[in-house]
Scaffold this motif. Structure first.
Motif, PDB file in Angstrom:
ATOM      1  N   PHE A  16       0.891  -1.312  -0.114  1.00  0.00           N
ATOM      2  CA  PHE A  16       0.094  -0.149   0.032  1.00  0.00           C
ATOM      3  C   PHE A  16       1.018   1.599  -0.082  1.00  0.00           C
ATOM      4  O   PHE A  16       0.338   2.252  -0.382  1.00  0.00           O
ATOM      5  CB  PHE A  16      -1.133  -0.006   1.198  1.00  0.00           C
ATOM      6  N   TRP A  17       2.196   1.159   0.169  1.00  0.00           N
ATOM      7  CA  TRP A  17       2.876   2.423   0.389  1.00  0.00           C
ATOM      8  C   TRP A  17       3.442   2.800  -0.824  1.00  0.00           C
ATOM      9  O   TRP A  17       4.576   3.681  -1.025  1.00  0.00           O
ATOM     10  CB  TRP A  17       4.137   2.143   1.551  1.00  0.00           C
ATOM     11  N   LYS A  18       3.397   1.766  -1.941  1.00  0.00           N
ATOM     12  CA  LYS A  18       3.960   1.918  -3.107  1.00  0.00           C
ATOM     13  C   LYS A  18       3.233   3.293  -3.767  1.00  0.00           C
ATOM     14  O   LYS A  18       2.204   3.519  -3.814  1.00  0.00           O
ATOM     15  CB  LYS A  18       3.834   0.778  -4.156  1.00  0.00           C
ATOM     16  N   GLY A  19       4.226   4.126  -4.347  1.00  0.00           N
ATOM     17  CA  GLY A  19       3.586   5.386  -4.837  1.00  0.00           C
ATOM     18  C   GLY A  19       3.420   6.552  -3.838  1.00  0.00           C
ATOM     19  O   GLY A  19       2.970   7.597  -4.323  1.00  0.00           O
ATOM     20  N   ILE A  20       3.280   6.070  -2.762  1.00  0.00           N
ATOM     21  CA  ILE A  20       3.277   6.933  -1.579  1.00  0.00           C
ATOM     22  C   ILE A  20       4.211   7.459  -0.698  1.00  0.00           C
ATOM     23  O   ILE A  20       4.780   8.580  -0.521  1.00  0.00           O
ATOM     24  CB  ILE A  20       1.971   6.468  -0.656  1.00  0.00           C
ATOM     25  N   PHE A  21       5.133   6.288  -0.438  1.00  0.00           N
ATOM     26  CA  PHE A  21       6.276   6.318   0.245  1.00  0.00           C
ATOM     27  C   PHE A  21       7.645   5.795  -0.789  1.00  0.00           C
ATOM     28  O   PHE A  21       8.496   6.461  -1.207  1.00  0.00           O
ATOM     29  CB  PHE A  21       6.280   5.658   1.553  1.00  0.00           C
ATOM     30  N   TYR A  22       7.207   4.533  -1.202  1.00  0.00           N
ATOM     31  CA  TYR A  22       8.278   3.846  -1.977  1.00  0.00           C
ATOM     32  C   TYR A  22       8.165   4.098  -3.259  1.00  0.00           C
ATOM     33  O   TYR A  22       6.768   4.294  -3.750  1.00  0.00           O
ATOM     34  CB  TYR A  22       8.185   2.282  -1.758  1.00  0.00           C
ATOM     35  N   PRO A  23       9.177   4.217  -4.255  1.00  0.00           N
ATOM     36  CA  PRO A  23       8.830   4.347  -5.369  1.00  0.00           C
ATOM     37  C   PRO A  23       8.145   3.140  -6.316  1.00  0.00           C
ATOM     38  O   PRO A  23       8.284   2.117  -5.716  1.00  0.00           O
ATOM     39  CB  PRO A  23      10.457   4.410  -6.131  1.00  0.00           C
ATOM     40  N   ASP A  24       7.425   3.408  -7.131  1.00  0.00           N
ATOM     41  CA  ASP A  24       6.255   2.348  -7.797  1.00  0.00           C
ATOM     42  C   ASP A  24       7.282   1.112  -8.258  1.00  0.00           C
ATOM     43  O   ASP A  24       6.791   0.205  -8.152  1.00  0.00           O
ATOM     44  CB  ASP A  24       5.695   2.907  -9.262  1.00  0.00           C
ATOM     45  N   ASN A  25       8.412   1.619  -8.607  1.00  0.00           N
ATOM     46  CA  ASN A  25       9.280   0.227  -9.344  1.00  0.00           C
ATOM     47  C   ASN A  25      10.253  -0.163  -8.191  1.00  0.00           C
ATOM     48  O   ASN A  25      11.057  -0.991  -8.746  1.00  0.00           O
ATOM     49  CB  ASN A  25      10.070   0.924 -10.485  1.00  0.00           C
ATOM     50  N   LEU A  26      10.176   0.124  -6.904  1.00  0.00           N
ATOM     51  CA  LEU A  26      11.047  -0.524  -6.097  1.00  0.00           C
ATOM     52  C   LEU A  26      10.682  -1.826  -5.451  1.00  0.00           C
ATOM     53  O   LEU A  26       9.552  -2.185  -5.165  1.00  0.00           O
ATOM     54  CB  LEU A  26      11.191   0.407  -4.766  1.00  0.00           C
ATOM     55  N   SER A  27      11.750  -2.869  -5.891  1.00  0.00           N
ATOM     56  CA  SER A  27      11.735  -4.121  -5.359  1.00  0.00           C
ATOM     57  C   SER A  27      11.507  -4.371  -3.840  1.00  0.00           C
ATOM     58  O   SER A  27      11.898  -3.656  -3.009  1.00  0.00           O
ATOM     59  CB  SER A  27      12.664  -5.003  -5.816  1.00  0.00           C
ATOM     60  N   SER A  28      10.576  -5.374  -3.458  1.00  0.00           N
ATOM     61  CA  SER A  28      10.419  -5.628  -2.064  1.00  0.00           C
ATOM     62  C   SER A  28      11.710  -5.863  -1.294  1.00  0.00           C
ATOM     63  O   SER A  28      11.815  -5.445  -0.051  1.00  0.00           O
ATOM     64  CB  SER A  28       9.511  -6.852  -1.994  1.00  0.00           C
ATOM     65  N   SER A  29      12.987  -6.374  -2.113  1.00  0.00           N
ATOM     66  CA  SER A  29      14.255  -6.618  -1.533  1.00  0.00           C
ATOM     67  C   SER A  29      14.921  -5.218  -1.028  1.00  0.00           C
ATOM     68  O   SER A  29      15.650  -5.146  -0.258  1.00  0.00           O
ATOM     69  CB  SER A  29      14.994  -7.325  -2.134  1.00  0.00           C
ATOM     70  N   LYS A  30      14.526  -4.238  -1.667  1.00  0.00           N
ATOM     71  CA  LYS A  30      14.856  -2.864  -1.445  1.00  0.00           C
ATOM     72  C   LYS A  30      14.181  -2.001  -0.296  1.00  0.00           C
ATOM     73  O   LYS A  30      14.650  -0.714   0.018  1.00  0.00           O
ATOM     74  CB  LYS A  30      15.232  -2.304  -2.854  1.00  0.00           C
ATOM     75  N   MET A  31      13.172  -2.378   0.011  1.00  0.00           N
ATOM     76  CA  MET A  31      12.014  -1.690   0.971  1.00  0.00           C
ATOM     77  C   MET A  31      12.773  -1.101   2.181  1.00  0.00           C
ATOM     78  O   MET A  31      12.683   0.145   2.565  1.00  0.00           O
ATOM     79  CB  MET A  31      10.805  -2.303   1.128  1.00  0.00           C
TER      80      MET A  31
END
Length: 237
Positions: A16-31
């Motif tokens: 749910f944090w993709k595009g809000i906090f994490y970049p849309d293209n960020l992989s889970s391993s980099k979160m």
């Protein structure tokens, strides 16, 4: 830690944090690496579900920046199954794993008891007797019977922090007269989901001003937790 406020979340791997906090293209391993670029503390809850190992905590230690701080939640086998009865060795083992694995990055050790755990003098003394008082111990209760002066006085005498908890069935008191302030924000209306208003965050900001505090947002089942954490962080800058 002297007059320093640490703000973080109780989880980080959240779509749910993709595009809000994490970049849309960020992989889970980099979160988590991205999380550490914005926050200097994390409340480790995985240890509640599975007893941790030194190796696990060493891995977390190695992938975090210098001066990063972990607060670690005790396993439920200690707090929920055994309820501090006949498990002194297991509690000591948990402390040792935390200290050996996380070293100077270990902040608070959190013990959260279930709602069925009601106050009694015997239970209060058992808690005190089982804790290693050299650690920053924080106790979170989920039953209102523990909100009483005898508990608070006994905790202060033993350098133990009573957790300030935002929970649908519990008082909103922020306790500021313990060794440190430790606030867990679970979501007030709908647990794990509800967001906190700017007015509620301002109240927290004013309560912790110029004090030593850990504030963790556990309303992370939606986007609320990360947005609230960022908002409070901005208020304190």
């Amino acid at each position: 830690m002297k007059n320093e406020v640490q703000i973080g979340c109780s989880s980080f791997n959240n779509r749910f944090w993709k595009g809000i906090f994490y970049p849309d293209n960020l992989s889970s391993s980099k979160m988590f690496e991205f999380y550490c670029q914005h926050f200097s503390t994390y409340e480790f809850n995985g240890s509640f579900y599975k007893f941790p190992t030194v190796r696990v905590f060493q891995n977390w230690y190695n992938k975090t920046p210098e001066n990063f701080i972990f607060s670690v939640k005790a396993p439920k086998e200690i707090t929920h199954f055994n309820k501090f009865e006949d498990c002194q060795d297991r509690i000591n083992e948990f402390y040792n794993v935390c200290e050996t694995g996380l070293k100077e990055k270990l902040g608070c050790v959190l013990f959260q008891f279930p709602p069925s755990y009601h106050f009694s003098i015997e239970k209060l003394h058992r808690i005190i007797d089982n804790l290693d008082l050299k650690f920053k111990n924080v106790i979170e209760f989920r039953h209102i019977s523990w909100w009483n002066q005898e508990v608070w006085d006994t905790f202060r005498e033993n350098n133990i922090t009573f957790c300030s908890v935002s929970h649908p069935q519990l008082p909103d008191t922020i306790f500021t007269d313990f060794p440190l302030i430790f606030i867990r924000l679970h979501g007030k209306s709908k647990m794990f989901y509800s967001s906190y208003s700017p007015e509620e965050l301002l109240y927290i900001k004013d309560a912790i001003h110029l004090k030593s505090a850990f504030v963790y947002f556990n309303n992370t089942a939606s986007e609320a937790g990360i947005l609230n954490a960022l908002q409070l962080k901005h208020m304190l800058e």
